[in-house]
Design a protein around this motif. Structure first.
Motif, PDB file in Angstrom:
ATOM      1  N   ALA A 180      10.092  -7.670   8.977  1.00 55.73           N
ATOM      2  CA  ALA A 180      10.392  -7.471   7.554  1.00 55.73           C
ATOM      3  C   ALA A 180       9.409  -8.251   6.681  1.00 55.73           C
ATOM      4  O   ALA A 180       8.958  -7.748   5.639  1.00 55.73           O
ATOM      5  CB  ALA A 180      11.824  -7.891   7.257  1.00 55.73           C
ATOM      6  N   ASP A 195       6.418  -6.442   4.186  1.00 55.09           N
ATOM      7  CA  ASP A 195       6.600  -6.639   2.741  1.00 55.09           C
ATOM      8  C   ASP A 195       5.239  -6.740   2.061  1.00 55.09           C
ATOM      9  O   ASP A 195       4.555  -7.763   2.149  1.00 55.09           O
ATOM     10  CB  ASP A 195       7.423  -7.898   2.494  1.00 55.09           C
ATOM     11  CG  ASP A 195       7.769  -8.094   1.021  1.00 55.09           C
ATOM     12  OD1 ASP A 195       7.211  -7.360   0.175  1.00 55.09           O
ATOM     13  OD2 ASP A 195       8.574  -8.991   0.727  1.00 55.09           O
ATOM     14  N   ARG A 196       4.841  -5.686   1.366  1.00 53.68           N
ATOM     15  CA  ARG A 196       3.494  -5.643   0.790  1.00 53.68           C
ATOM     16  C   ARG A 196       3.344  -6.520  -0.446  1.00 53.68           C
ATOM     17  O   ARG A 196       2.238  -6.649  -0.974  1.00 53.68           O
ATOM     18  CB  ARG A 196       3.121  -4.194   0.473  1.00 53.68           C
ATOM     19  CG  ARG A 196       3.044  -3.355   1.739  1.00 53.68           C
ATOM     20  CD  ARG A 196       2.438  -2.005   1.519  1.00 53.68           C
ATOM     21  NE  ARG A 196       2.249  -1.328   2.801  1.00 53.68           N
ATOM     22  CZ  ARG A 196       1.250  -0.501   3.051  1.00 53.68           C
ATOM     23  NH1 ARG A 196       0.347  -0.259   2.122  1.00 53.68           N
ATOM     24  NH2 ARG A 196       1.146   0.084   4.233  1.00 53.68           N
ATOM     25  N   LYS A 197       4.419  -7.129  -0.889  1.00 52.32           N
ATOM     26  CA  LYS A 197       4.321  -8.093  -1.985  1.00 52.32           C
ATOM     27  C   LYS A 197       3.826  -9.451  -1.481  1.00 52.32           C
ATOM     28  O   LYS A 197       3.470 -10.318  -2.271  1.00 52.32           O
ATOM     29  CB  LYS A 197       5.678  -8.258  -2.667  1.00 52.32           C
ATOM     30  CG  LYS A 197       6.174  -6.993  -3.347  1.00 52.32           C
ATOM     31  CD  LYS A 197       7.558  -7.216  -3.942  1.00 52.32           C
ATOM     32  CE  LYS A 197       8.081  -5.930  -4.584  1.00 52.32           C
ATOM     33  NZ  LYS A 197       9.461  -6.113  -5.122  1.00 52.32           N
ATOM     34  N   ARG A 198       3.815  -9.603  -0.161  1.00 54.99           N
ATOM     35  CA  ARG A 198       3.404 -10.863   0.438  1.00 54.99           C
ATOM     36  C   ARG A 198       2.007 -10.728   1.046  1.00 54.99           C
ATOM     37  O   ARG A 198       1.687  -9.704   1.631  1.00 54.99           O
ATOM     38  CB  ARG A 198       4.375 -11.289   1.553  1.00 54.99           C
ATOM     39  CG  ARG A 198       5.807 -11.466   1.112  1.00 54.99           C
ATOM     40  CD  ARG A 198       6.672 -11.838   2.296  1.00 54.99           C
ATOM     41  NE  ARG A 198       8.089 -11.897   1.973  1.00 54.99           N
ATOM     42  CZ  ARG A 198       8.702 -12.958   1.463  1.00 54.99           C
ATOM     43  NH1 ARG A 198       8.008 -14.068   1.226  1.00 54.99           N
ATOM     44  NH2 ARG A 198       9.995 -12.931   1.205  1.00 54.99           N
ATOM     45  N   SER A 247       7.149   0.756   7.381  1.00 57.86           N
ATOM     46  CA  SER A 247       6.592   1.229   6.100  1.00 57.86           C
ATOM     47  C   SER A 247       5.617   2.367   6.377  1.00 57.86           C
ATOM     48  O   SER A 247       4.470   2.345   5.920  1.00 57.86           O
ATOM     49  CB  SER A 247       5.893   0.077   5.381  1.00 57.86           C
ATOM     50  OG  SER A 247       4.929  -0.537   6.226  1.00 57.86           O
TER      51      SER A 247
END
Length: 288
Positions: free
Chosen positions: A132, A136-139, A266
């Motif tokens: 996870a 998470d592409r925000k990270r 994803s």
């Protein structure tokens, strides 16, 4: 016969985690926070560190199959010795007990035992939690390895770079680490590969990364790197082999499994990225 694979105290605890009382889970957490050193002091110190009673320590030792706390500590001391084995000592131990069968067969047997043992002890929730974070592409994702495991870190980084943006490999040259830390920020994820004869400088790097707000993920061996005390998730694996060096087959397997699971988590975004990457690769080949 190959050398007997002893189950570590940490492995016993993970296997029995569902049967532990609240006090025993506190003891497990205290031990894992500084493994195996936390269990090598006095029984009262160990109990105090976990904020439980001394009888709780005795009950846990017996639940794990030991005759008492001294026997529990004997196993921890043996594990500490195993952590510190150098390639010459490892070769001498294996060669002294080597069977007559070919090295290919012995190595294959060890590798399969490592894989089956690691999967038996794998915390699937921890694995899924790591996936996870990686998905998470925000990270931003940073990946680091040691002198040997750096090759696996690079392998994981290359595959994740194809699957998602914001992935980088921590440089092997440690003199570059301070300036690299400047780019590690809050909510970033840094994955460390660290197996026995652990690198104290990597522990310092992990501590600095966590201070900057990064989430530390650890892939380690059955004796558990000290980085575990800093990690939000740790994946301990079996690595012993009839060789002067430890086997990286299982860490590589886990790296590939992480890639596969991250891609699946994803897929829509990843599919588009891979398609664009293939298009860029094709145009590059046509330009030659």
């Amino acid at each position: 016969m190959p050398p007997q694979r002893a189950t570590t105290v940490a492995e016993r605890l993970r296997l029995m985690s569902g049967e532990l009382t609240a006090a025993e889970r506190k003891l497990m957490a205290a031990l894992f926070a500084n493994y195996p050193m936390a269990g090598l002091g006095s029984i009262s110190d160990f109990a105090r560190e976990a904020e439980v009673s001394t009888p709780s320590v005795l009950r846990l030792a017996k639940k794990l199959g030991f005759t008492g706390f001294p026997a529990f500590q004997d196993d921890l001391r043996a594990e500490l010795s195993a952590q510190l084995q150098n390639p010459i000592a490892k070769h001498d131990r294996w060669s002294a007990e080597a069977p007559d069968t070919h090295i290919l067969n012995r190595f294959a047997t060890a590798a399969m035992e490592n894989l089956s043992g690691s999967l038996k002890l794998m915390d699937h929730r921890a694995f899924d939690a790591v996936v996870a974070l990686l998905a998470d592409r925000k990270r931003k994702i940073h990946i680091a390895g040691g002198r040997i495991t750096g090759a696996i870190a690079g392998y994981l980084a290359i595959h994740l770079q194809m699957a998602r943006p914001g992935v980088s490999l921590v440089p092997a040259t440690q003199s570059f680490w301070p300036q690299y830390l400047l780019d590690i920020g809050k909510q970033d994820v840094i994955v460390f590969f660290d197996i026995r004869r652990y690198d104290a400088r990597m522990l310092e790097f992990a501590a600095s990364a966590r201070e900057r707000g990064a989430k530390v993920v650890l892939i380690t061996d059955q004796w558990i790197s000290p980085i575990a005390r800093l990690a939000v998730h740790s994946l301990p694996l079996r690595i012993e082999a009839p060789s002067s060096w430890d086997s990286n087959i299982v860490p590589l397997f886990v790296a590939e499994a992480l890639v596969a699971a991250t891609v699946n988590a994803s897929w829509r975004e990843t599919e588009a990225r891979i398609a664009e990457l293939e298009s860029l690769s094709d145009s590059g080949r046509r330009g030659k």
